[in-house]
Design a protein around this motif. Structure first.
Motif, mmCIF file in Angstrom:
data_model
loop_
_atom_site.group_PDB
_atom_site.id
_atom_site.type_symbol
_atom_site.label_atom_id
_atom_site.label_comp_id
_atom_site.label_asym_id
_atom_site.label_seq_id
_atom_site.Cartn_x
_atom_site.Cartn_y
_atom_site.Cartn_z
ATOM 1 N N GLY A 249 0.769 -1.241 0.000
ATOM 2 C CA GLY A 249 0.000 0.000 0.000
ATOM 3 C C GLY A 249 0.794 1.282 0.000
ATOM 4 O O GLY A 249 0.216 2.367 0.116
ATOM 5 N N ALA A 250 2.126 1.199 -0.181
ATOM 6 C CA ALA A 250 2.967 2.392 -0.058
ATOM 7 C C ALA A 250 2.695 3.452 -1.123
ATOM 8 O O ALA A 250 2.950 4.638 -0.900
ATOM 9 N N GLU A 251 2.181 3.046 -2.296
ATOM 10 C CA GLU A 251 1.972 3.992 -3.395
ATOM 11 C C GLU A 251 0.499 4.271 -3.662
ATOM 12 O O GLU A 251 0.146 4.873 -4.674
ATOM 13 N N ASP A 252 -0.373 3.865 -2.768
ATOM 14 C CA ASP A 252 -1.812 4.057 -2.955
ATOM 15 C C ASP A 252 -2.193 5.461 -2.503
ATOM 16 O O ASP A 252 -2.717 5.667 -1.399
ATOM 17 N N ARG A 253 -1.931 6.447 -3.352
ATOM 18 C CA ARG A 253 -2.192 7.853 -3.012
ATOM 19 C C ARG A 253 -2.240 8.677 -4.287
ATOM 20 O O ARG A 253 -1.697 8.280 -5.329
ATOM 21 N N VAL A 254 -2.886 9.828 -4.196
ATOM 22 C CA VAL A 254 -2.828 10.830 -5.258
ATOM 23 C C VAL A 254 -2.527 12.178 -4.604
ATOM 24 O O VAL A 254 -2.886 12.415 -3.447
ATOM 25 N N THR A 255 -1.868 13.042 -5.343
ATOM 26 C CA THR A 255 -1.527 14.378 -4.847
ATOM 27 C C THR A 255 -2.043 15.435 -5.818
ATOM 28 O O THR A 255 -2.377 15.136 -6.969
ATOM 29 N N ASP A 256 -2.065 16.692 -5.354
ATOM 30 C CA ASP A 256 -2.511 17.800 -6.208
ATOM 31 C C ASP A 256 -1.329 18.573 -6.792
ATOM 32 O O ASP A 256 -1.497 19.679 -7.310
ATOM 33 N N THR A 257 -0.131 18.006 -6.743
ATOM 34 C CA THR A 257 1.076 18.760 -7.109
ATOM 35 C C THR A 257 1.067 19.213 -8.560
ATOM 36 O O THR A 257 1.427 20.357 -8.864
ATOM 37 N N VAL A 258 0.685 18.333 -9.480
ATOM 38 C CA VAL A 258 0.691 18.711 -10.902
ATOM 39 C C VAL A 258 -0.254 19.888 -11.131
ATOM 40 O O VAL A 258 0.118 20.882 -11.770
ATOM 41 N N ARG A 259 -1.473 19.804 -10.617
ATOM 42 C CA ARG A 259 -2.425 20.903 -10.791
ATOM 43 C C ARG A 259 -1.908 22.181 -10.131
ATOM 44 O O ARG A 259 -2.027 23.285 -10.682
ATOM 45 N N ARG A 260 -1.338 22.045 -8.949
ATOM 46 C CA ARG A 260 -0.896 23.223 -8.191
ATOM 47 C C ARG A 260 0.236 23.952 -8.897
ATOM 48 O O ARG A 260 0.284 25.192 -8.898
ATOM 49 N N LEU A 261 1.156 23.225 -9.512
ATOM 50 C CA LEU A 261 2.304 23.867 -10.141
ATOM 51 C C LEU A 261 2.077 24.234 -11.603
ATOM 52 O O LEU A 261 2.705 25.170 -12.096
ATOM 53 N N THR A 262 1.203 23.512 -12.288
ATOM 54 C CA THR A 262 1.010 23.783 -13.714
ATOM 55 C C THR A 262 -0.305 24.470 -14.026
ATOM 56 O O THR A 262 -0.481 24.993 -15.127
ATOM 57 N N GLY A 263 -1.255 24.453 -13.072
ATOM 58 C CA GLY A 263 -2.549 25.078 -13.307
ATOM 59 C C GLY A 263 -3.518 24.228 -14.088
ATOM 60 O O GLY A 263 -4.597 24.698 -14.486
ATOM 61 N N ARG A 264 -3.181 22.957 -14.329
ATOM 62 C CA ARG A 264 -4.094 22.059 -15.050
ATOM 63 C C ARG A 264 -4.063 20.689 -14.391
ATOM 64 O O ARG A 264 -3.088 20.332 -13.718
ATOM 65 N N PRO A 265 -5.093 19.873 -14.595
ATOM 66 C CA PRO A 265 -5.111 18.551 -13.963
ATOM 67 C C PRO A 265 -4.137 17.600 -14.627
ATOM 68 O O PRO A 265 -3.807 17.754 -15.812
#
Length: 284
Positions: A249-265
């Motif tokens: 289960g170590a990689e069972d996650r999502v983050t908002d980093t791409v949206r936060r830094l690029t402004g798109r999903p």
């Protein structure tokens, strides 16, 4: 005097080539570093080999920022990379962006040691820690090869889920980390918009391509032995261990980093497979 350049190490690789393309499209001066110094539209090709220090000085000439892709397959890259980074700082590099991995924490094995040292070397820095690449199933990777040749994906991940990430999104974040007025000065865990198991990956590939793809789950020992047939034993054990961590289960996650830094999903896996299929990706 010409503008200061950004050095992209691994410029012909999965994230490096995309980072070069995005930087040049934005009008930045780019030195595209690789062992063969392959031509790259809009960039200055330069020969670079982690294991040939004589290539390091010329590659750093006129460089202000550097994108660091570690030497592939080296289980202990820190001594080599830290020597280069000290040389880079002395040569006038002020910002460094390191490609690591979501599974490797600061101070952890392999490139985790470089991560830990980076803030003490540069006042402006970032560490990109992407999850597993979506392009592992469509590009030059063992999974893509086995999909094409056998219709099989082999892992030791069990039912574990991963927030697979599009390499295009990694490159988009890399460009922001390299060029924005303020450096992130932190590590950035990058994922796609959903966590998927390898059974899910196989099902999506089957639906999009029309060719049956299955996930075959192996034991840790079997996976380690299979990898050791083509990789150094220590590195094979590290990779098999990462599969085992996924199973836990170590990689069972999502983050908002791409949206936060690029402004798109971030891109979804199905959309990436459809895009790669249209462009002739190796695994699709």
């Amino acid at each position: 005097m010409s503008a200061a350049a950004t050095l992209v190490i691994g410029a012909t690789g999965t994230t490096g080539s995309r980072t070069v393309a995005r930087l040049t499209a934005e009008g930045h001066r780019v030195r595209a570093a690789s062992r063969r110094a392959a031509p790259s539209a809009g960039a200055e090709p330069v020969a670079f080999d982690w294991y040939a220090p004589t290539t390091h000085g010329p590659a750093l000439d006129g460089v202000e920022r550097v994108y660091l892709v570690p030497p592939v397959g080296d289980p202990d890259p820190a001594p080599l990379m830290l020597a280069f980074l000290r040389r880079a700082r002395a040569a006038g590099v002020r910002r460094a962006v390191l490609l690591s991995a979501s599974a490797i924490p600061e101070g952890g094995p392999a490139v985790g040691q470089v991560h830990a040292a980076l803030p003490g070397l540069f006042g402006e820095w970032a560490v990109l820690r992407p999850s597993w690449f979506m392009q592992n199933f469509t590009g030059a990777h063992v999974h893509a090869d086995s999909i094409r040749d056998e219709g099989v994906i082999r892992t030791a991940t069990g039912d574990g889920r991963v927030g697979f990430v599009d390499a295009e999104d990694i490159a988009a974040v890399a460009v922001r980390a390299l060029t924005d007025r303020s450096a992130p000065n932190t590590d950035l865990v990058l994922t796609g918009p959903e966590a998927l198991g390898y059974d899910d990956i196989a099902a999506i590939l089957t639906e999009v391509t029309g060719r049956p793809v299955t996930h075959r789950n192996l034991s840790y020992e079997h996976m380690r032995a299979r990898l050791a047939a083509s990789l150094p034993a220590e590195f094979a054990a590290l990779l098999a261990g990462l599969d085992r961590a996924v199973a836990d289960g170590a990689e069972d996650r999502v983050t908002d980093t791409v949206r936060r830094l690029t402004g798109r999903p971030p891109g979804a896996f199905r959309a990436v497979v459809e895009r790669e299929a249209r462009s002739g990706g190796r695994g699709v």
